[in-house]
Enzyme design. Sequence first.
Site, PDB file in Angstrom:
ATOM      1  N   SER A  18       2.130 -38.938   2.666  1.00 22.59           N
ATOM      2  CA  SER A  18       1.366 -39.974   1.547  1.00 22.59           C
ATOM      3  C   SER A  18       0.711 -41.259   2.326  1.00 22.59           C
ATOM      4  O   SER A  18      -0.309 -41.841   1.627  1.00 22.59           O
ATOM      5  CB  SER A  18       2.429 -40.448   0.687  1.00 22.59           C
ATOM      6  OG  SER A  18       3.476 -41.154   1.567  1.00 22.59           O
ATOM      7  N   GLY A  39       4.430 -36.577   0.298  1.00 21.49           N
ATOM      8  CA  GLY A  39       5.698 -36.010   0.496  1.00 21.49           C
ATOM      9  C   GLY A  39       5.928 -34.800   1.575  1.00 21.49           C
ATOM     10  O   GLY A  39       7.072 -34.399   1.675  1.00 21.49           O
ATOM     11  N   ASN A  88       9.250 -38.636   5.816  1.00 25.37           N
ATOM     12  CA  ASN A  88       9.764 -38.008   4.763  1.00 25.37           C
ATOM     13  C   ASN A  88      11.102 -37.066   5.187  1.00 25.37           C
ATOM     14  O   ASN A  88      12.189 -37.027   4.527  1.00 25.37           O
ATOM     15  CB  ASN A  88       8.922 -36.942   3.926  1.00 25.37           C
ATOM     16  CG  ASN A  88       7.820 -37.745   3.103  1.00 25.37           C
ATOM     17  OD1 ASN A  88       8.287 -38.429   2.478  1.00 25.37           O
ATOM     18  ND2 ASN A  88       6.544 -37.728   3.451  1.00 25.37           N
ATOM     19  N   ASP A 109       6.576 -50.227  -4.854  1.00 18.88           N
ATOM     20  CA  ASP A 109       7.814 -49.230  -4.169  1.00 18.88           C
ATOM     21  C   ASP A 109       8.229 -50.024  -2.856  1.00 18.88           C
ATOM     22  O   ASP A 109       9.380 -49.477  -2.405  1.00 18.88           O
ATOM     23  CB  ASP A 109       7.429 -48.043  -4.139  1.00 18.88           C
ATOM     24  CG  ASP A 109       6.349 -47.547  -3.256  1.00 18.88           C
ATOM     25  OD1 ASP A 109       5.924 -48.528  -2.462  1.00 18.88           O
ATOM     26  OD2 ASP A 109       5.874 -46.491  -3.249  1.00 18.88           O
ATOM     27  N   HIS A 131       4.854 -48.005   0.545  1.00 20.00           N
ATOM     28  CA  HIS A 131       3.130 -47.322   0.614  1.00 20.00           C
ATOM     29  C   HIS A 131       2.327 -48.761   0.706  1.00 20.00           C
ATOM     30  O   HIS A 131       2.438 -49.579  -0.188  1.00 20.00           O
ATOM     31  CB  HIS A 131       2.661 -46.746  -0.447  1.00 20.00           C
ATOM     32  CG  HIS A 131       3.557 -45.070  -0.414  1.00 20.00           C
ATOM     33  ND1 HIS A 131       4.760 -45.261  -1.185  1.00 20.00           N
ATOM     34  CD2 HIS A 131       3.417 -44.092  -0.012  1.00 20.00           C
ATOM     35  CE1 HIS A 131       5.260 -43.916  -0.995  1.00 20.00           C
ATOM     36  NE2 HIS A 131       4.432 -43.220  -0.144  1.00 20.00           N
TER      37      HIS A 131
END
Length: 201
Positions: A28, A65, A94, A175, A178
């Site tokens: 991502s 992801g 991830n 979040d 990111h």
Amino acid sequence: MSKICFALIITLFSTTLLAKSIIVLGDSISAGYGLEAGKGWVTLLQQKFNKTGKSYTVFNESISGDTTAGGLARINNILKQHKPTIVLLELGANDGLRGLSPKLMKNNLAEMIKRSQKSGAQVLLLSMRIPPNYGKRYVDMFYKVYPQLAQEMNIPFVPFILEDVALVKEMMQKDGLHPNTKAQPIIADKVWAYLKPLLEN
């Protein structure tokens, strides 16, 4: 057809043939999660090539992801399709966020590096980190994979690519994982600094 039009077609065709491919294989962070189209650091990297007149085309093969296992499953087709000169490998975060084995992560990254090199591409490894709440031992084991691989396989690596933005609230999305639009030029500049020496080889 006029001579001018014919000359223009020949020039465009020659430029296309001469252009070298660079692949960004990531998650991502490279896919531009949460960003408007064209605002991610990979697009900004292509813009740097355009401004400098260097004949490279950057193909973004990143998926939000994605894990190192996912990248490994996809890399053969990607190498066959693009025949890259350079592969920017940005995977692993991830794996860490899912608490997967750093040893398995290292093995997957190593295999992707080997396959890329076998295809004739140079590899630049982009390092990631995971939040400290995963515990110091695991966090350290995770991050050490990158410099270890760089040394063992004699390839360059970029230290944590979010180093200058991860702890700056104004540069991160809500979040906290990111980077937002403001952070993208900083990431692009950091990657560019490590990428430039490979362009001269």
